[in-house]
Design an enzyme around this catalytic site. Structure first.
Site, PDB file in Angstrom:
ATOM      1  N   LYS C  78      16.021 -15.633   0.217  1.00 34.98           N
ATOM      2  CA  LYS C  78      15.371 -15.314   1.493  1.00 34.98           C
ATOM      3  C   LYS C  78      13.861 -15.181   1.272  1.00 34.98           C
ATOM      4  O   LYS C  78      13.443 -14.541   0.299  1.00 34.98           O
ATOM      5  CB  LYS C  78      15.945 -14.004   2.059  1.00 34.98           C
ATOM      6  CG  LYS C  78      15.464 -13.663   3.473  1.00 34.98           C
ATOM      7  CD  LYS C  78      16.115 -12.388   4.017  1.00 34.98           C
ATOM      8  CE  LYS C  78      15.728 -12.129   5.471  1.00 34.98           C
ATOM      9  NZ  LYS C  78      16.340 -10.895   6.029  1.00 34.98           N
ATOM     10  N   SER C 159      18.418 -11.355  10.862  1.00 35.89           N
ATOM     11  CA  SER C 159      17.232 -12.103  10.515  1.00 35.89           C
ATOM     12  C   SER C 159      17.433 -13.107   9.382  1.00 35.89           C
ATOM     13  O   SER C 159      16.662 -14.063   9.275  1.00 35.89           O
ATOM     14  CB  SER C 159      16.130 -11.137  10.085  1.00 35.89           C
ATOM     15  OG  SER C 159      16.485 -10.486   8.885  1.00 35.89           O
ATOM     16  N   SER C 183      21.094  -7.624   9.588  1.00 38.34           N
ATOM     17  CA  SER C 183      20.520  -8.932   9.269  1.00 38.34           C
ATOM     18  C   SER C 183      21.274  -9.735   8.219  1.00 38.34           C
ATOM     19  O   SER C 183      20.916 -10.886   7.962  1.00 38.34           O
ATOM     20  CB  SER C 183      19.070  -8.774   8.813  1.00 38.34           C
ATOM     21  OG  SER C 183      18.239  -8.552   9.916  1.00 38.34           O
TER      22      SER C 183
END
Lengths: 95, 485, 495
Positions: C78, C159, C183
């Protein structure tokens, strides 16, 4: 407490966010709506409740006083938008 | 003894509270492992944490906590077993995180009290409100470039203690006495070097005025950038006068931050700091509450050095010194240590006199610290010993002292080498006296006919003849007997 | 070599060890899928060269018989984890050119365990969002499509939408995420994969760009529970550089997958049966209970009384922390700078230009709730509610071992569907936020599909530090559900 454009403008100033009139038109009702929504917490009686800042149930650990970091000026400055002679550079600040 | 400002309409009293920022003596920063030494290359003592790079996290320095607790104990203050680091949010180029990690609602040290010594010999207590730990900011340089400011983060993140007094200070003299005493305590504890020139100790003065006899506090101004005790005195003199003029002119004092300008000798409003600051303090979610263990505090307590006031009182009772002498001797810890070592087994009052009147004067003249004294404490003690046991006279001792200061030799060695040992043998003294009396028969006659003042002349002649080595008391006694014939 | 990208990590580790294929081949296969699925916009920065160097090193180790726990496994990172020498953006324009000179603790641990990092995955800007539509680098598109032939682009969740999309699209075998209010769990549910947010304090936050420090927690996505267990072990552990990282032993999570749930007490919180919940969600939840019951677990009704206050509590605390955490992006030391008339102008312009609308909105809310006069009414009030929510969980765990809920109140929605109304968007996190506030571990496992063929997830929440039971129950549900659906684009390829 309802939030108006002036409040949002003031808060944006504190947060150093330059907002256009359009931004203010858009954000004011959104921020006002969210703030109004979170006010539902007022329903709960929390008189004898202590605030909880962190949920990790450990003690704060401390580190020994050893100078074992730093000394890499180049790495500190490499991403700087402007630097000179080892300093970060900003527009002149007037006291 | 409050200092009164005489205004057009009456007398005014100065009310002062002080905020002192003291840099904690530590190897590394409060929340990072970067070094704290003074005067390095710009941004060379900066870690990714200090530069607030994305994803960086603070880890608290244990030694700084210990130093804060030690200082709190030295201020006779309450130690809070739980304290909380909060973020003080504002934007400034030398504040990389956009917030300063400080303690706000729950400081590590609570209420305390110290005593200040005033010139009239009185002692006044000043209450301490709190002491908390926080990060120092970096440094912006504004004079390197016409249109730019330069930012150096070497100081960013260095550990500070902010020590806040109650508004108990009543004028410039008390303010300087407070600063001096605080600095003395910090230096005794070894928690801050107290160096105002290098900025490791900085003071903000909160000053308000009220009519003499009023109980309520007036609106105060915070004066920043007062970086020496002299500046504190001048800033107080200026600001108290300014406020009285505003108040007597029918105006009101605006609560604001003012900057001391040492060049112009005035304070002026800092508009930049004024614009709507709202620091939005909240507990730093990257840190947990700091919980001290009782044995951690106990260990520090048991290792506390004797503090200036304790030492002063002990010097008075143990060595029979007066309050003034004692306070001069304890003003610096190395000086007090020197005295104590020199006075051990000696006439302490005599040691104190020699130390204060001779050694300190000479060191001061040569710009030397007591730690660099060519005469060791033991040697000064020996010198006093030689006087006390009549080996040399006080007069000879001054010559010996001067020689010691140059050569660092033991006093006994100098006395030996130069043959300065005092003569106490009555026969030898009588012999010299007899010679002098014989050589000055006319003066003897004058003395005997009533001219008492000539006694001093005979003493002088005897000492001169003997090179000052005769025991003065014996000379006096024998001379008197012989003259009276 | 499609089949190389379809296997589990456990299988790949065995295959590598047996030299059925090389780490280089495994990396190349995934690099090819990464290139082929670029239209999903799952990666912000691809690092194929570095991946191949790491894969060759892995092959050397394998040849020498010195396999590390993640040797040669292709991973997506990420783009919130700082990676030394590799641009790290947080999907924000303000960090568009930021190249960290340090490696986050978690990515560093994975690298030293042999992981092959393929690139930096897309996300909502600064991890603020539930649909991955706030990224300055464009929306991430889910590899899934509705079966009604509408062909609308769906959100992958947020997210960590780039990570969930990449794992679902087979362009990596696992991908890291961070979970602040859901998320990891919500995008896992939307993309039909497994994802775990461990206990707050289990994985170091050092080097992870902060959104809300008291809530942020790194975790992992993979295509099954066992793979999550394998990778999470590598990511976990005490880090002296993070004061909120706990010094707890890291269990062998994979060893907890016994397949046995007999005697476990499964709590079903009545407050999660929210009004207007789609029947398909209620049905999958019931299925979950039935499976567990059949496996010998005991289903217990519990109450988490303050559940309805979790979202508003979260939307005070998270923006408050974010408003302060994001103050460092000021155009002075790194990141975007827009010149101004003076320094304050520079700050305000740089931040206005550098941050997107969702980030600005949260900074405004956070600044407001912390400001003088409102702090007690909002921030302190929220912290008090946080304690009540936390205590709800502590009390519940007196009665049960884990809690079973749906992961999200709906399946994936179309891009743009909830964009007009931030509040509606926030409601996506209604089932995931309470556990974030309490700091307990939570996992989402795919449990079935809805009428449109879209995956639905179940969430398993455990006690603090008891990821093992979470893994055990999740693994059991995964087996019972026998979830086999894959995105249509993969079916086509396989066909």
């Amino acid at each position: 407490m309802s939030i108006d454009k002036e409040t949002v403008r003031k808060v944006a100033g504190l947060a150093r966010l330059s907002l256009t009139e359009d931004d203010l038109e858009r954000f004011t009702p959104q921020v006002a709506g969210i703030v109004k929504w979170v006010e539902m917490l007022g329903e709960v009686n929390t008189e004898n409740v202590a605030p909880l800042a962190n949920v990790v149930n450990i003690d704060l650990k401390l580190r020994p006083d050893t100078a074992n970091d730093g000394g890499y000026q180049k790495e500190i400055l490499v991403n700087a938008p402007e630097s000179m002679e080892g300093f970060f550079v900003v527009p002149k600040v007037v006291e | 003894m409050a200092e009164i400002v005489k205004g057009e309409t009456g007398d005014w009293e100065i009310v002062i509270g002080m905020e002192v920022h003291a840099q904690i003596t530590s190897q590394s920063k409060l929340f990072s492992g970067a070094a704290t030494a003074f005067g390095a290359e710009p941004n060379s003592q900066v870690s990714f944490v200090d530069a607030a790079m994305p994803g960086m996290l603070p880890v608290l320095n244990e030694y700084c906590v210990e130093q804060a607790v030690r200082t709190g104990l030295g201020l006779n203050a309450q130690i809070n077993m739980t304290s909380v680091f909060e973020r003080k949010n504002y934007f400034y180029p030398d504040l990389p995180q956009g917030y300063q990690i400080s303690q706000f609602q729950h400081p590590i040290v609570g209420e305390g009290e110290i005593e200040i010594d005033l010139s009239d010999g009185t002692v006044k207590p000043i209450r301490i409100e709190r002491l908390h730990m926080e990060q120092d900011a970096g440094k912006s340089l504004h004079d390197q470039h016409p249109a730019k400011s330069f930012v150096d983060l070497n100081r960013s993140g260095t550990a500070l203690m902010e020590i806040v007094s109650r508004p108990d200070i009543r004028g410039a003299e008390e303010a300087s006495a407070y600063l001096s005493k605080l600095r003395m305590i910090l230096r005794y504890l070894g928690t801050c070097d107290g160096n105002m020139d290098e900025g490791s100790m900085r003071a903000d003065v909160n000053l308000s005025m009220r009519r003499l006899g009023d109980e309520t506090l007036g609106t105060r101004c915070e004066i920043k950038n007062v970086n020496s005790i002299k500046a504190v005195q001048m800033a107080i003199a200026y600001e108290s006068r300014r406020q009285v003029e505003v108040l007597e002119g029918g105006g009101t004092i605006r609560q604001e931050t003012r900057l001391w300008d040492p060049v112009k000798g005035e304070t002026r409003s800092m508009r930049s700091k004024e614009e709507a600051h709202d620091y939005r303090y909240f507990p730093d979610p990257d840190l947990l509450p700091l919980v001290l263990q009782p044995d951690f505090v106990e260990t520090i307590k048991s290792s506390l050095p004797e503090l200036p006031d304790q030492k002063k009182h002990r010097f008075m009772s143990e060595f029979g010194l007066g309050a003034y002498d004692a306070s001069v001797l304890i003003a610096e810890r190395p000086r007090a240590d020197y005295f104590e070592k020199a006075a051990t087994g000696q006439n302490a009052k005599l040691v104190a006199n020699w130390l204060m009147n001779e050694l300190l004067a000479l060191l001061n003249k040569e710009g030397k610290a007591i730690s660099d004294s060519p005469i060791s404490a033991a040697q000064l003690g020996q010198l006093v010993g030689l006087i006390s046991d009549d080996t040399i006279s006080g007069k000879i001792a001054k010559d010996v002292f001067a020689e010691m200061f140059i050569s660092s030799k033991d006093p006994a060695q100098i006395v030996d080498e130069k043959g300065l040992k005092q003569v106490t043998d009555t026969g030898a003294i009588e012999k010299v006296i007899d010679e002098v009396l014989t050589e000055n028969a006319d003066k003897v006659a004058e003395f005997r006919s009533g001219k008492d003042k000539l006694f001093g002349f005979f003493v002088g002649q005897v000492m001169k003849k003997s090179g000052g080595k005769l025991n003065p008391a014996s000379v006096n006694d024998i001379l008197m007997v012989k003259l009276k014939g | 070599m499609t089949e190389l990208t379809h296997q589990t990590i456990a299988a790949a580790l065995t295959g590598l060890k047996k030299k059925e294929f090389s780490a280089k081949e495994l990396a190349e296969a995934h690099i090819k899928v990464m290139a082929d699925t670029r239209h999903l916009n799952a990666y912000i920065t691809e690092t194929p060269e570095q991946a191949l160097v790491a894969a060759q090193a892995a092959d050397k180790n394998i040849a020498a018989g010195e396999m590390r726990p993640l040797e040669g496994i292709p991973i997506g990172m990420k783009d919130l984890f700082c990676t030394k020498g590799v641009r790290t953006t947080a999907a924000s324009k303000i960090l568009g050119n930021f190249v960290p000179q340090y490696e986050s603790t978690v990515s560093g641990k994975m690298l030293s365990d042999g992981a092959v990092i393929l690139g930096k995955t897309n996300l909502d800007e600064f991890a603020m969002g539930s649909s991955n539509t706030t990224s300055a680098f464009g929306n991430v598109i889910s590899p899934w499509k509705r079966s009604d032939g509408s062909n609308a682009d769906l959100v992958p969740g947020g997210s960590s939408g780039g990570s969930s999309a990449a794992v679902a699209a087979r362009s990596c075998m696992a991908a890291t995420g961070t979970d602040t209010g859901g998320s990891i769990r919500q995008p896992a549910a939307f993309c039909g994969i497994a994802g775990i947010k461990p206990t707050y304090g289990r994985c170091s936050r050092w080097g992870v760009i902060a959104f809300a420090s008291s809530l942020d927690q790194p975790g992992i996505f993979a295509r099954n529970v066992e793979d999550c267990a394998i990778v999470l072990k590598s990511m976990s552990g005490h880090d002296p550089k993070d004061s909120t990282s706990a010094n707890k032993p890291v269990p062998d999570f994979a060893a907890a997958l016994t397949g046995n749930v007999k005697g476990l007490k499964i709590g079903i919180p009545k407050e999660y049966n929210v009004e207007g919940m789609p029947p398909e969600i209620t049905a999958i939840w019931q299925k979950g209970m039935d499976w567990l019951k059949a496996g010998g677990a005991e289903i217990i009704d519990i109450s988490l009384p303050h559940t309805k206050y979790a979202l508003p509590t979260y939307y005070i605390i998270a923006p408050a922390e974010c408003s302060s955490n994001l103050a460092r992006y000021d155009g002075v030391r790194y990141g975007l700078r827009v010149e101004g008339e003076n320094l304050n102008d520079l700050y305000s312009k740089s931040r206005a230009e550098g941050f997107g609308n969702e980030v600005k909105r949260r900074i405004l809310i956070g600044t407001y709730v912390l400001s003088s006069g409102y702090y007690d009414a909002y921030y302190i009030k929220a912290q008090k509610l946080r304690r009540l929510i936390y205590e709800d969980f502590i009390n519940a765990y007196q009665k049960c071992d884990v809690i079973l809920t749906p992961t999200a109140p709906s399946a994936a929605f179309a891009i743009g569907e909830n964009d007009d109304d931030p509040l509606k968007m926030y409601l996506n996190d209604v089932f995931t936020v309470p556990a974030s506030l309490a700091g307990v571990p939570g996992m989402s496992v795919p449990a079935g599909i809805d009428a449109q063929g879209l995956p639905l997830g179940l969430q398993i929440l455990g006690r603090h530090w008891d990821e093992e039971t979470v893994f055990r129950v999740s693994d059991f549900i995964e087996t019972a559900a026998a979830f086999s659906a894959v995105p249509q684009m993969i079916q086509k390829k396989a066909a």
